[in-house]
Design a protein around this motif. Structure first.
Motif, mmCIF file in Angstrom:
data_model
loop_
_atom_site.group_PDB
_atom_site.id
_atom_site.type_symbol
_atom_site.label_atom_id
_atom_site.label_comp_id
_atom_site.label_asym_id
_atom_site.label_seq_id
_atom_site.Cartn_x
_atom_site.Cartn_y
_atom_site.Cartn_z
ATOM 1 N N PHE A 36 0.832 -1.203 0.000
ATOM 2 C CA PHE A 36 0.000 0.000 0.000
ATOM 3 C C PHE A 36 0.869 1.258 0.000
ATOM 4 N N LEU A 37 1.897 1.291 0.832
ATOM 5 C CA LEU A 37 2.769 2.470 0.892
ATOM 6 C C LEU A 37 3.539 2.658 -0.410
ATOM 7 N N GLY A 38 3.937 1.557 -1.040
ATOM 8 C CA GLY A 38 4.629 1.653 -2.327
ATOM 9 C C GLY A 38 3.735 2.228 -3.404
ATOM 10 N N VAL A 39 2.483 1.759 -3.438
ATOM 11 C CA VAL A 39 1.527 2.275 -4.430
ATOM 12 C C VAL A 39 1.233 3.751 -4.150
ATOM 13 N N ALA A 40 1.043 4.104 -2.881
ATOM 14 C CA ALA A 40 0.765 5.501 -2.535
ATOM 15 C C ALA A 40 1.935 6.406 -2.915
ATOM 16 N N ALA A 41 3.157 5.958 -2.668
ATOM 17 C CA ALA A 41 4.336 6.754 -3.021
ATOM 18 C C ALA A 41 4.446 6.910 -4.536
ATOM 19 N N THR A 42 4.148 5.839 -5.272
ATOM 20 C CA THR A 42 4.205 5.909 -6.732
ATOM 21 C C THR A 42 3.163 6.871 -7.271
ATOM 22 N N VAL A 43 1.949 6.806 -6.740
ATOM 23 C CA VAL A 43 0.890 7.729 -7.175
ATOM 24 C C VAL A 43 1.277 9.169 -6.860
ATOM 25 N N LEU A 44 1.853 9.406 -5.702
ATOM 26 C CA LEU A 44 2.277 10.757 -5.336
ATOM 27 C C LEU A 44 3.346 11.289 -6.281
ATOM 28 N N VAL A 45 4.349 10.476 -6.572
ATOM 29 C CA VAL A 45 5.433 10.922 -7.457
ATOM 30 C C VAL A 45 4.917 11.167 -8.865
ATOM 31 N N VAL A 46 4.099 10.253 -9.378
ATOM 32 C CA VAL A 46 3.544 10.438 -10.725
ATOM 33 C C VAL A 46 2.652 11.676 -10.754
ATOM 34 N N GLY A 47 1.864 11.880 -9.708
ATOM 35 C CA GLY A 47 1.028 13.080 -9.639
ATOM 36 C C GLY A 47 1.848 14.359 -9.634
ATOM 37 N N LEU A 48 2.937 14.374 -8.888
ATOM 38 C CA LEU A 48 3.801 15.561 -8.861
ATOM 39 C C LEU A 48 4.437 15.816 -10.224
ATOM 40 N N ILE A 49 4.824 14.755 -10.903
ATOM 41 C CA ILE A 49 5.411 14.915 -12.243
ATOM 42 C C ILE A 49 4.372 15.462 -13.212
ATOM 43 N N VAL A 50 3.144 14.958 -13.140
ATOM 44 C CA VAL A 50 2.068 15.437 -14.017
ATOM 45 C C VAL A 50 1.772 16.906 -13.737
#
Length: 59
Positions: A36-50
Motif C-alpha cells: 500500500f505504501l509503495g503504491v501511494a508513493a508511486t501515485v504521489l510521485v507520478v502526480g507531482l510529475i504530471v
C-alpha cells in the motif's frame, strides 16, 4: 567502558557491541502495508510529475 588488559599492562578501550538478533520476515499484514505504501508513493510521485508538466506548459 569495557577495558581489557593486554600483555605488558597496556589497557585497551573497546566500544560496546550492540546485541545481535536475527531479523524476522514480515508478516502478511506488514507485506500488505508495504505494498500500500509503495503504491501511494508511486501515485504521489507520478502526480507531482504530471502537475509539474502541466504547470511548465502554461506560459
Amino acid at each position: 567502558m569495557p577495558y581489557t588488559t593486554e600483555e605488558g599492562g597496556r589497557l585497551n578501550n573497546f566500544a560496546k557491541e550492540p546485541k545481535i538478533y536475527q531479523a524476522e520476515p514480515p508478516t502478511e499484514g506488514q507485506k500488505r502495508t508495504y505494498i500500500f505504501l509503495g503504491v501511494a508513493a508511486t501515485v504521489l510521485v507520478v502526480g507531482l510529475i504530471v502537475v509539474a508538466f502541466f504547470v511548465s506548459q502554461k506560459t
